[in-house]
Structures are given as C-alpha cells and as structure tokens.
Motif scaffolding. Sequence first.
Motif, PDB file in Angstrom:
ATOM      1  N   ARG A 115      26.397  55.345  43.729  1.00  0.00           N
ATOM      2  CA  ARG A 115      25.577  54.279  43.637  1.00  0.00           C
ATOM      3  C   ARG A 115      26.556  53.130  43.108  1.00  0.00           C
ATOM      4  O   ARG A 115      26.414  52.113  43.459  1.00  0.00           O
ATOM      5  N   GLY A 116      27.394  53.487  41.912  1.00  0.00           N
ATOM      6  CA  GLY A 116      28.134  52.368  41.360  1.00  0.00           C
ATOM      7  C   GLY A 116      28.983  51.737  42.331  1.00  0.00           C
ATOM      8  O   GLY A 116      29.279  50.688  42.506  1.00  0.00           O
ATOM      9  N   ALA A 117      29.835  52.661  43.040  1.00  0.00           N
ATOM     10  CA  ALA A 117      30.693  52.305  44.135  1.00  0.00           C
ATOM     11  C   ALA A 117      30.086  51.486  45.092  1.00  0.00           C
ATOM     12  O   ALA A 117      30.533  50.326  45.897  1.00  0.00           O
ATOM     13  N   ALA A 118      28.906  51.791  45.611  1.00  0.00           N
ATOM     14  CA  ALA A 118      28.121  51.268  46.517  1.00  0.00           C
ATOM     15  C   ALA A 118      27.760  49.770  46.178  1.00  0.00           C
ATOM     16  O   ALA A 118      27.983  48.954  47.079  1.00  0.00           O
ATOM     17  N   PHE A 119      27.053  49.543  45.260  1.00  0.00           N
ATOM     18  CA  PHE A 119      26.828  48.261  44.926  1.00  0.00           C
ATOM     19  C   PHE A 119      27.957  47.462  44.383  1.00  0.00           C
ATOM     20  O   PHE A 119      28.256  46.339  44.637  1.00  0.00           O
ATOM     21  N   GLY A 120      29.003  47.952  43.893  1.00  0.00           N
ATOM     22  CA  GLY A 120      30.307  47.437  43.623  1.00  0.00           C
ATOM     23  C   GLY A 120      30.839  46.889  45.005  1.00  0.00           C
ATOM     24  O   GLY A 120      31.550  45.726  44.922  1.00  0.00           O
ATOM     25  N   LEU A 121      30.931  47.624  46.007  1.00  0.00           N
ATOM     26  CA  LEU A 121      31.439  47.381  47.215  1.00  0.00           C
ATOM     27  C   LEU A 121      30.449  46.283  47.770  1.00  0.00           C
ATOM     28  O   LEU A 121      31.068  45.195  48.343  1.00  0.00           O
ATOM     29  N   ARG A 122      29.282  46.394  47.704  1.00  0.00           N
ATOM     30  CA  ARG A 122      28.213  45.162  48.261  1.00  0.00           C
ATOM     31  C   ARG A 122      28.738  43.869  47.877  1.00  0.00           C
ATOM     32  O   ARG A 122      28.952  42.868  48.150  1.00  0.00           O
ATOM     33  N   GLN A 123      28.927  44.031  46.167  1.00  0.00           N
ATOM     34  CA  GLN A 123      29.247  42.687  45.384  1.00  0.00           C
ATOM     35  C   GLN A 123      30.489  42.190  45.751  1.00  0.00           C
ATOM     36  O   GLN A 123      30.735  41.182  46.076  1.00  0.00           O
ATOM     37  N   SER A 124      31.400  43.011  46.165  1.00  0.00           N
ATOM     38  CA  SER A 124      32.835  42.847  46.610  1.00  0.00           C
ATOM     39  C   SER A 124      32.792  41.912  47.810  1.00  0.00           C
ATOM     40  O   SER A 124      33.397  40.706  48.079  1.00  0.00           O
ATOM     41  N   LEU A 125      32.332  42.612  48.752  1.00  0.00           N
ATOM     42  CA  LEU A 125      32.049  41.891  50.272  1.00  0.00           C
ATOM     43  C   LEU A 125      31.412  40.576  50.221  1.00  0.00           C
ATOM     44  O   LEU A 125      31.798  39.702  50.647  1.00  0.00           O
ATOM     45  N   ASP A 126      30.422  40.710  49.246  1.00  0.00           N
ATOM     46  CA  ASP A 126      29.536  39.396  48.950  1.00  0.00           C
ATOM     47  C   ASP A 126      30.662  37.992  48.598  1.00  0.00           C
ATOM     48  O   ASP A 126      30.585  37.179  48.967  1.00  0.00           O
ATOM     49  N   THR A 127      31.191  38.618  47.474  1.00  0.00           N
ATOM     50  CA  THR A 127      32.262  37.514  46.807  1.00  0.00           C
ATOM     51  C   THR A 127      33.061  37.153  47.840  1.00  0.00           C
ATOM     52  O   THR A 127      33.745  36.086  47.686  1.00  0.00           O
ATOM     53  N   ILE A 128      33.749  37.981  48.709  1.00  0.00           N
ATOM     54  CA  ILE A 128      34.774  37.853  49.550  1.00  0.00           C
ATOM     55  C   ILE A 128      34.199  36.508  50.475  1.00  0.00           C
ATOM     56  O   ILE A 128      34.659  35.525  50.835  1.00  0.00           O
ATOM     57  N   GLY A 129      32.881  36.611  50.937  1.00  0.00           N
ATOM     58  CA  GLY A 129      32.454  35.606  52.007  1.00  0.00           C
ATOM     59  C   GLY A 129      32.254  34.330  50.936  1.00  0.00           C
ATOM     60  O   GLY A 129      32.260  33.199  51.390  1.00  0.00           O
ATOM     61  N   ALA A 130      31.932  34.333  49.691  1.00  0.00           N
ATOM     62  CA  ALA A 130      31.881  33.316  48.850  1.00  0.00           C
ATOM     63  C   ALA A 130      32.996  32.489  48.637  1.00  0.00           C
ATOM     64  O   ALA A 130      33.190  31.164  48.519  1.00  0.00           O
ATOM     65  N   PHE A 131      34.258  33.038  48.653  1.00  0.00           N
ATOM     66  CA  PHE A 131      35.453  32.258  48.476  1.00  0.00           C
ATOM     67  C   PHE A 131      36.138  31.928  49.854  1.00  0.00           C
ATOM     68  O   PHE A 131      36.608  31.122  50.261  1.00  0.00           O
ATOM     69  N   ALA A 132      36.057  33.043  51.086  1.00  0.00           N
ATOM     70  CA  ALA A 132      36.598  33.047  52.187  1.00  0.00           C
ATOM     71  C   ALA A 132      35.750  31.508  52.927  1.00  0.00           C
ATOM     72  O   ALA A 132      36.336  30.876  53.596  1.00  0.00           O
ATOM     73  N   GLY A 133      34.480  31.478  52.814  1.00  0.00           N
ATOM     74  CA  GLY A 133      33.723  30.573  53.534  1.00  0.00           C
ATOM     75  C   GLY A 133      34.311  29.019  53.214  1.00  0.00           C
ATOM     76  O   GLY A 133      34.663  28.252  54.001  1.00  0.00           O
ATOM     77  N   PRO A 134      34.249  28.495  51.957  1.00  0.00           N
ATOM     78  CA  PRO A 134      34.849  27.387  51.541  1.00  0.00           C
ATOM     79  C   PRO A 134      36.275  27.014  52.199  1.00  0.00           C
ATOM     80  O   PRO A 134      36.666  26.211  52.578  1.00  0.00           O
ATOM     81  N   LEU A 135      37.050  28.292  51.924  1.00  0.00           N
ATOM     82  CA  LEU A 135      38.403  28.191  52.404  1.00  0.00           C
ATOM     83  C   LEU A 135      38.640  27.770  54.020  1.00  0.00           C
ATOM     84  O   LEU A 135      39.359  26.956  54.503  1.00  0.00           O
ATOM     85  N   ILE A 136      37.870  28.487  54.576  1.00  0.00           N
ATOM     86  CA  ILE A 136      37.843  28.318  56.125  1.00  0.00           C
ATOM     87  C   ILE A 136      37.174  26.924  56.293  1.00  0.00           C
ATOM     88  O   ILE A 136      37.784  26.382  57.144  1.00  0.00           O
ATOM     89  N   ALA A 137      36.065  26.538  55.547  1.00  0.00           N
ATOM     90  CA  ALA A 137      35.772  25.160  55.992  1.00  0.00           C
ATOM     91  C   ALA A 137      36.912  24.097  55.534  1.00  0.00           C
ATOM     92  O   ALA A 137      36.938  23.150  56.357  1.00  0.00           O
ATOM     93  N   ILE A 138      37.501  24.365  54.548  1.00  0.00           N
ATOM     94  CA  ILE A 138      38.698  23.202  54.114  1.00  0.00           C
ATOM     95  C   ILE A 138      39.787  23.135  55.563  1.00  0.00           C
ATOM     96  O   ILE A 138      40.058  22.137  55.690  1.00  0.00           O
ATOM     97  N   GLY A 139      39.967  24.403  55.938  1.00  0.00           N
ATOM     98  CA  GLY A 139      41.172  24.409  56.866  1.00  0.00           C
ATOM     99  C   GLY A 139      40.524  23.844  58.206  1.00  0.00           C
ATOM    100  O   GLY A 139      41.192  23.026  58.807  1.00  0.00           O
ATOM    101  N   LEU A 140      39.235  24.157  58.481  1.00  0.00           N
ATOM    102  CA  LEU A 140      38.719  23.572  59.777  1.00  0.00           C
ATOM    103  C   LEU A 140      38.335  21.954  59.465  1.00  0.00           C
ATOM    104  O   LEU A 140      38.797  21.093  60.448  1.00  0.00           O
ATOM    105  N   MET A 141      38.098  21.324  58.352  1.00  0.00           N
ATOM    106  CA  MET A 141      38.143  19.937  58.066  1.00  0.00           C
ATOM    107  C   MET A 141      39.274  19.387  58.302  1.00  0.00           C
ATOM    108  O   MET A 141      39.378  18.055  58.741  1.00  0.00           O
TER     109      MET A 141
END
Length: 376
Positions: A115-141
């Motif tokens: 379970r530690g690994a499962a929630f760690g992975l979920r948190q990691s993927l969640d956070t990848i979205g949190a920094f990938a989204g703004p970077l993609i937005a900056i590039g598209l702008m």
Amino acid sequence: MLMDVSSEMIHALLPVYMVAVLGTSTLAVGIIEGIAEATASITKVFSGALSDWLGKRKLLAAIGYGLAACTKPIFPLATSLDWLIAARFIDRLGKGIRGAPRDALVADLAPPHLRGAAFGLRQSLDTIGAFAGPLIAIGLMWLTADHFQAVFWVAVIPAFVAVALILVFVEEPPRPQGLRRVRMPLHRDELARLGTAYWWVVAVATIFTLARFSEAFLILKAQSIGLPLALVPIVLVIMSLDYSLSAYPVGILADRTDRITLLVLGLILLIAADLVLALAPGITSVGIGVTLWGLHMGFTQGLLAALIAAVAPAELRGTAFGVYNLVTGLALLVASVIAGLIWEMVGPGGTFLAGAGFATLAMVGLLLVRSRLKVP
C-alpha cells in the motif's frame, strides 16, 4: 495524472485570463478559488460515505472524473465570468466526488504489504500532472502567440482520455465475503468504529498540515528576492518535480521499514526547508529551500494516505478518506491564513521561521504519540 495535466493546463492560465481578458478583479478571483476548493473538500466527505453505503467505488470515481471532463470545453467557449464560475465550481465538485472513493479504491486494489508503494505511485503520477500541465501550457502559449482558447481546447483531450481509462481499464474488486454493510456511514456510531488509531493518524496529519502552508508562499518568497515574474512559475515546477520523484521510492521504502520514522524524516526536511527559506539571501538558496519542501511532500503525503488505508476498517475506507481530506483541507486553510498574517506583520522570514517552529512541535508530538499509532 492525465486529469491533472488537463486541469493544470487550464488553472495555470485561468487567473490571468480572467483578469487580463475578461476584466475580473483579483478579489473576485480569490473568492472564486476559495469557494471552489472549499466545495471540493466538503464534497469528499459525502462521496466517501456514499461509496461505503453503496459498496461501490469505481462508479463514483468515474462520475467525478466525468464531471470534470465535461467542464473542460466550457473554458474555451465561455464569453463571460458566469460561465467560468459555473465550470470551475462543477470541476471542483467532480474532484470532490472522485477523491475519497478513488483513494479507497486504491486501498481496496493494493495488497496490504504494497500500500505504501501504491499510494506513493499515485502521488507521484498526480504530481507529474501538476508540473507537466503548466509546462505544456507555457509551451502552447508560446507556439500559439498567447491564444488562451487554443490551449484550453488542447486541455480537453487528456481529460476525456482519463475518463476512458477508468471506464475501460479499471476493474473494481469483488466485495469480500462477510464484509459488514454500512447503512449510515456518517453516524457517530460508525465514526467511532473508525478506531482510535485512525483518529490519531488524522490528528497527526492535521498537525502536519498546520506546520506547512500553501505553496503560494514559495512563489511570493521567490518574487520578494527579485526573481523575474516570467520565471516565478518555475518554483512550483521544481517543487512538484522533487515531490513526484521522491513519493514512489518513499512509498516502496515505507512497506519495508518503520513508517513513523519516515514521517519524522519528512518533518526534518520541512524544518530545513523553512530555515533555508527564512534566511535565504538569493535565488540559489530559495531553490534549495523549494527542493527540500518538495522532498518533504514526497516523504509525507502518500505515506499519510497509506496510513489511513491501513488503520481504517475496509467497509468504512471511503468515509475515512473523506473525513481525512476535509480536516486536513481546513487545516491547510488555517495554516495559510496564519502564514499570511505573519507575512504582513513580520515579513517572509517570520513566516518561514514560524513554519519551522510549528513543524518542530509536530515532530515532538509525533514522537510522543508514536506508541499509540499501532499501524498494521
């Protein structure tokens, strides 16, 4: 991760779009954001309890993701503030509906020893979205010469892919034989069934949250030492990157070692981050402080969710995550208000020194109640 990419592509630009294009006041932006986040926190309690009552997690998670996806086309089509407010409200409502059932579903699917690994992975993927989204937005702008609507339309795509993934590829495990049916999950008798260990974990998580405040203060700190406005978003990118890279390995480690020790290490990282940021004379020091802050998040957030999954009864996991999210959400609001007041009265240094003080108290408290946290 995909829904986070979609949401952050929009949310990274939305305040600027509302003020610069639609002529909205900054006060209105703050009120809208506050109401939206409060809606998400409150909804999580009821959606989590409903998932326990129904005995179904995937249905509510899919509804939450579906609602959020359906709001995405409204952002490029909206011609007035009213439409944006409605879309933002429904988007956060969707987040609230899916949050607790999704976490309970992760706990149901993951073997207890992973379970530690499962929630760690979920948190990691969640956070990848949190920094990938703004970077993609900056590039598209940059590519579209600041065409907001074009970026908003691109953000629609990952949102609907996320909904398709949960509908097609996520299978809810069968309900275990003999698992007790819950009729009124939010009744005081059921809340008492969550157990003493659960409430201790919630108490520890609340103190943790009071010891840290909104990441907006990291941005304000960077701005206060002269970082150009165009580069200020890089602060959250650095923090989110460190967060995402550390959460999964820490989750794996949590399944093999003492979880409370890892939480203490997380608090030590937070204290170090606060002290560096309080005394930071330049951009390099701020970068170090932000990096430590991101590592502290990786050491604590997924681990706290794993602890909730471990101590809560299986039939009440949705309720457990809902209450946990509400209490820590309110604690974060209180912490941010206190941080803002100290900032106004003393300055940035005082805010981060106070944060270090709260984190130290949290660490002492955690060590004192360690024996009470009998986590399987």
